[in-house]
Design a protein around this motif. Sequence first.
Motif, PDB file in Angstrom:
ATOM      1  N   PHE A   1       0.832  -1.184  -0.045  1.00  0.00           N
ATOM      2  CA  PHE A   1      -0.092  -0.039   0.134  1.00  0.00           C
ATOM      3  C   PHE A   1       0.978   1.283   0.002  1.00  0.00           C
ATOM      4  CE2 PHE A   1      -2.149  -3.210   2.476  1.00  0.00           C
ATOM      5  CZ  PHE A   1      -3.216  -3.543   1.781  1.00  0.00           C
ATOM      6  N   THR A   2       0.407   2.103  -0.730  1.00  0.00           N
ATOM      7  CA  THR A   2       0.871   3.573  -0.917  1.00  0.00           C
ATOM      8  C   THR A   2       0.709   4.350   0.464  1.00  0.00           C
ATOM      9  OG1 THR A   2      -0.490   4.464  -2.048  1.00  0.00           O
ATOM     10  CG2 THR A   2       1.376   3.614  -3.339  1.00  0.00           C
ATOM     11  N   ASP A   3      -0.500   4.041   0.878  1.00  0.00           N
ATOM     12  CA  ASP A   3      -1.071   4.927   2.130  1.00  0.00           C
ATOM     13  C   ASP A   3      -2.219   4.028   2.916  1.00  0.00           C
ATOM     14  OD1 ASP A   3      -1.024   6.868   4.033  1.00  0.00           O
ATOM     15  OD2 ASP A   3      -2.453   8.128   2.883  1.00  0.00           O
ATOM     16  N   TYR A   4      -1.909   4.276   3.994  1.00  0.00           N
ATOM     17  CA  TYR A   4      -2.915   3.499   4.999  1.00  0.00           C
ATOM     18  C   TYR A   4      -3.302   4.136   6.374  1.00  0.00           C
ATOM     19  CZ  TYR A   4       1.793   1.746   6.059  1.00  0.00           C
ATOM     20  OH  TYR A   4       3.174   1.748   5.982  1.00  0.00           O
ATOM     21  N   SER A   5      -4.269   4.025   6.750  1.00  0.00           N
ATOM     22  CA  SER A   5      -4.836   4.942   8.197  1.00  0.00           C
ATOM     23  C   SER A   5      -5.991   4.217   8.832  1.00  0.00           C
ATOM     24  CB  SER A   5      -5.077   6.250   7.812  1.00  0.00           C
ATOM     25  OG  SER A   5      -6.260   6.549   7.039  1.00  0.00           O
ATOM     26  N   VAL A   6      -6.240   4.537   9.953  1.00  0.00           N
ATOM     27  CA  VAL A   6      -7.408   4.077  10.886  1.00  0.00           C
ATOM     28  C   VAL A   6      -8.126   5.227  11.262  1.00  0.00           C
ATOM     29  CG1 VAL A   6      -8.418   2.736  12.520  1.00  0.00           C
ATOM     30  CG2 VAL A   6      -6.128   1.964  11.227  1.00  0.00           C
ATOM     31  N   VAL A   7      -9.456   5.231  11.006  1.00  0.00           N
ATOM     32  CA  VAL A   7     -10.547   6.279  11.393  1.00  0.00           C
ATOM     33  C   VAL A   7     -11.365   5.497  12.503  1.00  0.00           C
ATOM     34  CG1 VAL A   7     -12.288   8.000  10.990  1.00  0.00           C
ATOM     35  CG2 VAL A   7     -10.333   7.546   9.327  1.00  0.00           C
TER      36      VAL A   7
ATOM     37  N   ALA B   1      -8.511  10.201  13.604  1.00  0.00           N
ATOM     38  CA  ALA B   1      -7.656   9.340  12.546  1.00  0.00           C
ATOM     39  C   ALA B   1      -6.364   9.151  13.063  1.00  0.00           C
ATOM     40  CB  ALA B   1      -7.701  10.232  11.319  1.00  0.00           C
ATOM     41  N   TRP B   2      -5.979   7.903  12.763  1.00  0.00           N
ATOM     42  CA  TRP B   2      -4.354   7.454  13.153  1.00  0.00           C
ATOM     43  C   TRP B   2      -3.643   7.230  11.599  1.00  0.00           C
ATOM     44  CZ3 TRP B   2      -2.341   6.056  17.898  1.00  0.00           C
ATOM     45  CH2 TRP B   2      -0.939   5.486  17.778  1.00  0.00           C
ATOM     46  N   ALA B   3      -2.907   8.109  11.364  1.00  0.00           N
ATOM     47  CA  ALA B   3      -2.021   8.084  10.046  1.00  0.00           C
ATOM     48  C   ALA B   3      -0.933   7.028  10.267  1.00  0.00           C
ATOM     49  CB  ALA B   3      -1.423   9.520  10.041  1.00  0.00           C
ATOM     50  N   LYS B   4      -0.420   6.699   9.122  1.00  0.00           N
ATOM     51  CA  LYS B   4       0.406   5.357   9.017  1.00  0.00           C
ATOM     52  C   LYS B   4       1.765   5.753   9.967  1.00  0.00           C
ATOM     53  CE  LYS B   4       2.533   6.639   4.620  1.00  0.00           C
ATOM     54  NZ  LYS B   4       2.976   6.140   3.247  1.00  0.00           N
ATOM     55  N   ASN B   5       2.174   7.057  10.119  1.00  0.00           N
ATOM     56  CA  ASN B   5       3.337   7.293  10.591  1.00  0.00           C
ATOM     57  C   ASN B   5       3.190   7.862  12.094  1.00  0.00           C
ATOM     58  OD1 ASN B   5       5.150   6.362   8.448  1.00  0.00           O
ATOM     59  ND2 ASN B   5       4.837   8.599   7.345  1.00  0.00           N
ATOM     60  N   GLN B   6       2.095   7.590  12.557  1.00  0.00           N
ATOM     61  CA  GLN B   6       1.843   8.230  13.646  1.00  0.00           C
ATOM     62  C   GLN B   6       2.201   7.251  14.980  1.00  0.00           C
ATOM     63  OE1 GLN B   6      -2.119   9.869  14.134  1.00  0.00           O
ATOM     64  NE2 GLN B   6      -2.359   9.685  16.561  1.00  0.00           N
ATOM     65  N   VAL B   7       2.615   7.950  16.078  1.00  0.00           N
ATOM     66  CA  VAL B   7       3.272   6.745  17.248  1.00  0.00           C
ATOM     67  C   VAL B   7       2.434   7.322  18.654  1.00  0.00           C
ATOM     68  CG1 VAL B   7       5.359   6.551  16.018  1.00  0.00           C
ATOM     69  CG2 VAL B   7       5.129   8.875  17.413  1.00  0.00           C
ATOM     70  N   ASP B   8       1.849   8.507  18.595  1.00  0.00           N
ATOM     71  CA  ASP B   8       1.349   8.892  19.944  1.00  0.00           C
ATOM     72  C   ASP B   8      -0.365   8.353  19.943  1.00  0.00           C
ATOM     73  OD1 ASP B   8       3.483  10.071  20.730  1.00  0.00           O
ATOM     74  OD2 ASP B   8       2.977  11.961  19.906  1.00  0.00           O
ATOM     75  N   PRO B   9      -0.630   7.763  21.188  1.00  0.00           N
ATOM     76  CA  PRO B   9      -1.877   7.258  21.219  1.00  0.00           C
ATOM     77  C   PRO B   9      -2.976   8.346  21.327  1.00  0.00           C
ATOM     78  CG  PRO B   9      -0.581   6.947  23.334  1.00  0.00           C
ATOM     79  CD  PRO B   9       0.213   7.650  22.350  1.00  0.00           C
ATOM     80  N   TRP B  10      -4.235   7.947  20.976  1.00  0.00           N
ATOM     81  CA  TRP B  10      -5.303   8.852  21.183  1.00  0.00           C
ATOM     82  C   TRP B  10      -5.998   8.281  22.700  1.00  0.00           C
ATOM     83  CZ3 TRP B  10      -6.773  12.959  18.707  1.00  0.00           C
ATOM     84  CH2 TRP B  10      -6.608  13.153  17.548  1.00  0.00           C
ATOM     85  N   TYR B  11      -6.402   9.349  23.467  1.00  0.00           N
ATOM     86  CA  TYR B  11      -7.058   9.493  24.710  1.00  0.00           C
ATOM     87  C   TYR B  11      -8.486   9.829  24.494  1.00  0.00           C
ATOM     88  CZ  TYR B  11      -2.465   8.821  26.889  1.00  0.00           C
ATOM     89  OH  TYR B  11      -1.254   8.256  27.237  1.00  0.00           O
ATOM     90  N   ILE B  12      -9.490   9.060  24.382  1.00  0.00           N
ATOM     91  CA  ILE B  12     -10.876   9.227  23.828  1.00  0.00           C
ATOM     92  C   ILE B  12     -11.942   9.337  25.002  1.00  0.00           C
ATOM     93  CG2 ILE B  12     -12.637   9.001  22.355  1.00  0.00           C
ATOM     94  CD1 ILE B  12     -10.564   7.319  20.437  1.00  0.00           C
TER      95      ILE B  12
ATOM     96  N   THR C   1     -19.352   1.151  22.231  1.00  0.00           N
ATOM     97  CA  THR C   1     -18.823   0.485  21.035  1.00  0.00           C
ATOM     98  C   THR C   1     -18.545   1.297  20.094  1.00  0.00           C
ATOM     99  OG1 THR C   1     -20.410  -1.460  21.659  1.00  0.00           O
ATOM    100  CG2 THR C   1     -19.750  -1.082  19.435  1.00  0.00           C
ATOM    101  N   VAL C   2     -17.341   1.526  19.650  1.00  0.00           N
ATOM    102  CA  VAL C   2     -16.701   2.182  18.658  1.00  0.00           C
ATOM    103  C   VAL C   2     -16.485   1.514  17.295  1.00  0.00           C
ATOM    104  CG1 VAL C   2     -14.647   3.806  18.180  1.00  0.00           C
ATOM    105  CG2 VAL C   2     -15.701   3.746  20.713  1.00  0.00           C
ATOM    106  N   ARG C   3     -16.598   2.506  16.242  1.00  0.00           N
ATOM    107  CA  ARG C   3     -16.587   1.832  14.895  1.00  0.00           C
ATOM    108  C   ARG C   3     -14.908   2.243  14.472  1.00  0.00           C
ATOM    109  NH1 ARG C   3     -20.280   3.635   9.882  1.00  0.00           N
ATOM    110  NH2 ARG C   3     -19.285   5.606  10.275  1.00  0.00           N
ATOM    111  N   PHE C   4     -14.056   1.430  13.786  1.00  0.00           N
ATOM    112  CA  PHE C   4     -12.896   1.565  13.105  1.00  0.00           C
ATOM    113  C   PHE C   4     -13.100   1.380  11.639  1.00  0.00           C
ATOM    114  CE2 PHE C   4     -12.527  -2.711  14.704  1.00  0.00           C
ATOM    115  CZ  PHE C   4     -12.078  -3.207  13.474  1.00  0.00           C
ATOM    116  N   THR C   5     -12.242   2.319  11.076  1.00  0.00           N
ATOM    117  CA  THR C   5     -12.437   2.047   9.624  1.00  0.00           C
ATOM    118  C   THR C   5     -11.076   2.124   9.065  1.00  0.00           C
ATOM    119  OG1 THR C   5     -14.400   2.941   9.161  1.00  0.00           O
ATOM    120  CG2 THR C   5     -13.291   2.752   7.165  1.00  0.00           C
ATOM    121  N   ILE C   6     -10.475   0.975   8.216  1.00  0.00           N
ATOM    122  CA  ILE C   6      -9.300   0.868   7.947  1.00  0.00           C
ATOM    123  C   ILE C   6      -9.137   1.257   6.431  1.00  0.00           C
ATOM    124  CG2 ILE C   6      -7.165  -0.506   7.441  1.00  0.00           C
ATOM    125  CD1 ILE C   6      -8.313  -2.213   9.771  1.00  0.00           C
TER     126      ILE C   6
END
Length: 276
Positions: free
Chosen positions: A157-163, A176-187, A195-200
Amino acid sequence: MKKRNVTLGLTICSLLGLSACNSLDEGLNTEQTKAEGTLMLTLASGTQFGETRAVNEDAYRNTDNYTVQVFDKDQNEKLNCKGSELAYHMPLTLSIGSYTVKASYGTRDHASTTGFYVEGTAEGTIKADGSETVNVVCTPICGKVSVVFDSNMSTFFTDYSVVFDQIKVLGNGNVAWAKNQVDPWYIELDEAGETVRFTIVTTTKDDYETDYDGDGVKPETDMKSGTFKLERNKAYKLHVSPKYTATGNGQLGISITIDESTNDIEVPIEVPITWL
């Protein structure tokens, strides 16, 4: 002789009156004493997240950093101090009645990669000449989410992320979590969890574009969604890796596992994922 009797009678009455006043004052003082009691407060941290590079989570475990407030039943503030100053105010003398103790630390953002918010509340009742001890435990109002992309993702893949979306406090928004992200999200989450939805979202390289959905179309960008349960004071890590079968025209897909851990040590567990 009559005059002397009158004078003596007035003197006795005056003395009796003075004694009655003294008795009344003593009664008032006693009642005032009985109308008060003391409150003792202790603080504790229930933060179970693991350490990250971006956020010093030890600061959230240090109760000296907390802000402590005491309110009466009418929401009148009776105490406001730092946790480091709490010992100087103890025991706290208060009128009889019910009180709410609140303690907190951090910044209350709905979603953040730079910090989070912990809070705790407890109730106490002051009785006449009594002492009430209240312990307040502060815990995060959020869940912690991170994503780990397998190193082979860049092969296909040229690009990938998770929403992440369908989060109540964000309404129609998302994180959104970008492909180079390292810091976690506190939600921020409901107290009972959500129940949360994630989309790759993936953008496939030309060499690997295949009709892996079986609909006769070779999409350049593909999205795959699922749901899982997020809870407060828990950490979740999504592992995303490519799944490629080099037979025929080749089949390319995505494999996902979810780790739930409170200390960032990867411990795979069964997390039900519902693909949408």
